[in-house]
Design a protein around this motif. Sequence first.
Motif, PDB file in Angstrom:
ATOM      1  N   LYS A  42      -7.850  12.732 -13.461  1.00 14.68           N
ATOM      2  CA  LYS A  42      -8.848  11.807 -14.434  1.00 14.68           C
ATOM      3  C   LYS A  42      -8.263  10.603 -14.836  1.00 14.68           C
ATOM      4  N   ILE A  43      -8.410   9.609 -14.576  1.00 11.78           N
ATOM      5  CA  ILE A  43      -7.775   8.202 -15.105  1.00 11.78           C
ATOM      6  C   ILE A  43      -8.462   7.691 -16.482  1.00 11.78           C
ATOM      7  N   GLY A  44      -7.809   8.194 -17.544  1.00 13.59           N
ATOM      8  CA  GLY A  44      -8.079   7.779 -19.089  1.00 13.59           C
ATOM      9  C   GLY A  44      -7.918   6.544 -19.329  1.00 13.59           C
ATOM     10  N   LYS A  45      -7.141   5.708 -18.909  1.00 17.36           N
ATOM     11  CA  LYS A  45      -7.175   4.454 -19.190  1.00 17.36           C
ATOM     12  C   LYS A  45      -6.358   3.494 -17.981  1.00 17.36           C
ATOM     13  N   SER A  46      -6.926   2.371 -17.820  1.00 13.86           N
ATOM     14  CA  SER A  46      -6.164   1.671 -16.668  1.00 13.86           C
ATOM     15  C   SER A  46      -6.051   0.193 -17.302  1.00 13.86           C
ATOM     16  N   TYR A  47      -4.799  -0.117 -17.049  1.00 13.50           N
ATOM     17  CA  TYR A  47      -4.544  -1.680 -17.785  1.00 13.50           C
ATOM     18  C   TYR A  47      -4.129  -2.547 -16.462  1.00 13.50           C
ATOM     19  N   ASP A  48      -4.424  -3.693 -16.445  1.00 15.01           N
ATOM     20  CA  ASP A  48      -3.508  -4.814 -15.620  1.00 15.01           C
ATOM     21  C   ASP A  48      -2.647  -5.667 -16.686  1.00 15.01           C
ATOM     22  N   VAL A  49      -1.575  -5.230 -16.448  1.00  7.83           N
ATOM     23  CA  VAL A  49      -0.717  -5.873 -17.653  1.00  7.83           C
ATOM     24  C   VAL A  49      -0.451  -7.461 -17.524  1.00  7.83           C
ATOM     25  N   VAL A  50      -0.518  -8.204 -18.423  1.00  7.57           N
ATOM     26  CA  VAL A  50      -0.518  -9.724 -18.375  1.00  7.57           C
ATOM     27  C   VAL A  50       0.740  -9.980 -18.128  1.00  7.57           C
ATOM     28  N   GLY A  51       1.076 -10.702 -16.861  1.00  9.07           N
ATOM     29  CA  GLY A  51       2.170 -11.276 -16.655  1.00  9.07           C
ATOM     30  C   GLY A  51       3.330 -10.458 -16.441  1.00  9.07           C
ATOM     31  N   TRP A  52       2.999  -9.000 -16.007  1.00  7.66           N
ATOM     32  CA  TRP A  52       3.780  -8.099 -15.881  1.00  7.66           C
ATOM     33  C   TRP A  52       4.879  -8.007 -16.995  1.00  7.66           C
ATOM     34  N   ALA A  60       0.864  -1.028  -0.076  1.00  6.72           N
ATOM     35  CA  ALA A  60      -0.009  -0.046   0.108  1.00  6.72           C
ATOM     36  C   ALA A  60       0.853   1.079  -0.019  1.00  6.72           C
ATOM     37  N   GLN A  61       2.058   1.189   0.768  1.00  7.76           N
ATOM     38  CA  GLN A  61       2.717   2.205   0.822  1.00  7.76           C
ATOM     39  C   GLN A  61       3.613   2.500  -0.556  1.00  7.76           C
ATOM     40  N   VAL A  62       3.975   1.341  -1.186  1.00  6.45           N
ATOM     41  CA  VAL A  62       4.707   1.425  -2.503  1.00  6.45           C
ATOM     42  C   VAL A  62       3.484   2.398  -3.337  1.00  6.45           C
ATOM     43  N   GLY A  63       2.263   1.919  -3.695  1.00  6.28           N
ATOM     44  CA  GLY A  63       1.348   2.483  -4.470  1.00  6.28           C
ATOM     45  C   GLY A  63       1.250   4.148  -3.944  1.00  6.28           C
ATOM     46  N   LYS A  64       1.201   4.374  -2.845  1.00  5.66           N
ATOM     47  CA  LYS A  64       1.138   5.681  -2.117  1.00  5.66           C
ATOM     48  C   LYS A  64       2.079   6.599  -2.705  1.00  5.66           C
ATOM     49  N   LEU A  65       3.429   6.027  -2.458  1.00  6.40           N
ATOM     50  CA  LEU A  65       4.704   6.743  -2.988  1.00  6.40           C
ATOM     51  C   LEU A  65       4.665   6.937  -4.418  1.00  6.40           C
ATOM     52  N   GLN A  66       3.997   6.108  -5.153  1.00 11.02           N
ATOM     53  CA  GLN A  66       3.991   6.014  -6.702  1.00 11.02           C
ATOM     54  C   GLN A  66       3.094   7.477  -6.720  1.00 11.02           C
ATOM     55  N   GLY A 122       0.142  -3.985 -12.518  1.00  5.44           N
ATOM     56  CA  GLY A 122       0.826  -5.318 -12.543  1.00  5.44           C
ATOM     57  C   GLY A 122      -0.117  -6.367 -12.998  1.00  5.44           C
ATOM     58  N   ALA A 123       0.330  -7.539 -12.999  1.00  6.48           N
ATOM     59  CA  ALA A 123      -0.780  -8.672 -13.196  1.00  6.48           C
ATOM     60  C   ALA A 123      -1.696  -8.908 -12.315  1.00  6.48           C
ATOM     61  N   THR A 124      -2.788  -9.353 -12.651  1.00  5.16           N
ATOM     62  CA  THR A 124      -3.945  -9.681 -11.649  1.00  5.16           C
ATOM     63  C   THR A 124      -3.557 -10.985 -11.080  1.00  5.16           C
ATOM     64  N   THR A 125      -2.746 -12.003 -11.398  1.00  9.20           N
ATOM     65  CA  THR A 125      -2.362 -13.010 -10.796  1.00  9.20           C
ATOM     66  C   THR A 125      -1.499 -12.647  -9.498  1.00  9.20           C
ATOM     67  N   ASP A 126      -0.973 -11.710  -9.470  1.00 13.70           N
ATOM     68  CA  ASP A 126       0.111 -11.004  -8.470  1.00 13.70           C
ATOM     69  C   ASP A 126      -0.832 -10.586  -7.389  1.00 13.70           C
ATOM     70  N   PRO A 127      -0.991 -10.920  -6.057  1.00 13.13           N
ATOM     71  CA  PRO A 127      -1.712 -10.062  -5.156  1.00 13.13           C
ATOM     72  C   PRO A 127      -1.119  -8.868  -4.839  1.00 13.13           C
ATOM     73  N   ASN A 128       0.313  -8.675  -4.750  1.00 14.36           N
ATOM     74  CA  ASN A 128       0.964  -7.546  -4.730  1.00 14.36           C
ATOM     75  C   ASN A 128       0.540  -6.294  -5.848  1.00 14.36           C
ATOM     76  N   ALA A 129       0.130  -6.660  -6.869  1.00 17.65           N
ATOM     77  CA  ALA A 129      -0.336  -5.760  -7.969  1.00 17.65           C
ATOM     78  C   ALA A 129      -1.440  -5.246  -7.364  1.00 17.65           C
ATOM     79  N   ALA A 130      -2.555  -5.702  -6.897  1.00 21.48           N
ATOM     80  CA  ALA A 130      -3.839  -5.336  -6.434  1.00 21.48           C
ATOM     81  C   ALA A 130      -3.333  -4.150  -5.218  1.00 21.48           C
ATOM     82  N   TRP A 131      -2.395  -4.640  -4.496  1.00 21.49           N
ATOM     83  CA  TRP A 131      -1.985  -3.896  -3.203  1.00 21.49           C
ATOM     84  C   TRP A 131      -1.347  -2.602  -3.751  1.00 21.49           C
TER      85      TRP A 131
END
Length: 373
Positions: A206-216, A155-161, A183-192
Amino acid sequence: MGLRVSLSAGKGRSLVRASMALTVAVVLTLSGACAGAGGSGGSGDGEDNPTVGLLLPGGGASRFGQFDRPLIEKKLKELCPHCPTTFAATPDPAIQRQQLESMITRGVDVLIVAAVDPELLRPSVEAAHRAGIPVVAYDRLAQGPISGYVTFDGAQVGKLQGEALLKGMGAKAPGGQIVMMNGATTDPNAAWFKQGALDVLRGKVKIGKSYDVVGWRPENAFVDMRSAIAALGGGDIDGVLAANDSLAGAVISALRAAGVRSLPPITGQDADLAAVRRIVRGDQYMTVYKPYKSAADATAEMAVAAGRGESVGSIATGTVDSATTKDIPAVLLPPVSVTVGTVKETLVKDGLYTISQICPPSLRAACAEAGLI
């Protein structure tokens, strides 16, 4: 996401805060002489010198190959000079499952696993548990009966970003348009990571586009970014939240290929050398540095303790829940934001890179401007 974090008092409060090449060979490394080997399996002395299996999602030039593996193996050798270590690395989830099962068959005494796909790996983790082999999850929270977990506070990683992106956007931040390259939806860290960033960004941009990149995978991020550019227009993207440095590199390549000359601020994670050079050059705005030694040390301590049949509770600073297991003893470590002005006081000071590594001849002028030379 199914992740709940609980921290112990005092110590917990103070601490909370991919390689594209396929490496499938299992490398056996004997750390020191193993006289009298026999024990409970593997080639160690059972409880005194447990055999450690180390499985990572990348080797070679990846972050896991450059930093995590040598640091973990060094600490293991310090803690247990005669503990043999078996190593395997691959970004392929099916192959990683085969590697883990091979280590069970070989008879290792404890496993350290950074899961490529936690859900797919779950049956193998359960098989290890049935065989009496404890599993310490590293960096990514595997599913199944895990004995311990060490990672950085996602959560702190995402916050810093998110915070860095807003700062980099400057006057364009209020209502500016961004692309999220998660990141990839298969990685729980990506959602974190994603949730941590959204907690900062939601309602401000405004979030124009959002992607969950397959396999990172960077090649997938490149395609996704090209789609975003086509939909939004390269000149109308005011910032990009890229979840790690490999994705950031692909984003930059896509923007350059589309003829975008003035790049928007772009985030990253992992402090890859190529990313640090991009930051010095001005192509990437920031990265998130994870002091890998702290994580490696805690992981090795957990693994040796678990392999000897000891509790890891004294090493943990709190607990987490996975999708399958509650109250897993865990260590959550603080990540660090790095921009061009803080490279020297973070990455260079910690010995991650030298100035000569960061500043090849082509970057001498930029390094001088950044105060690195």
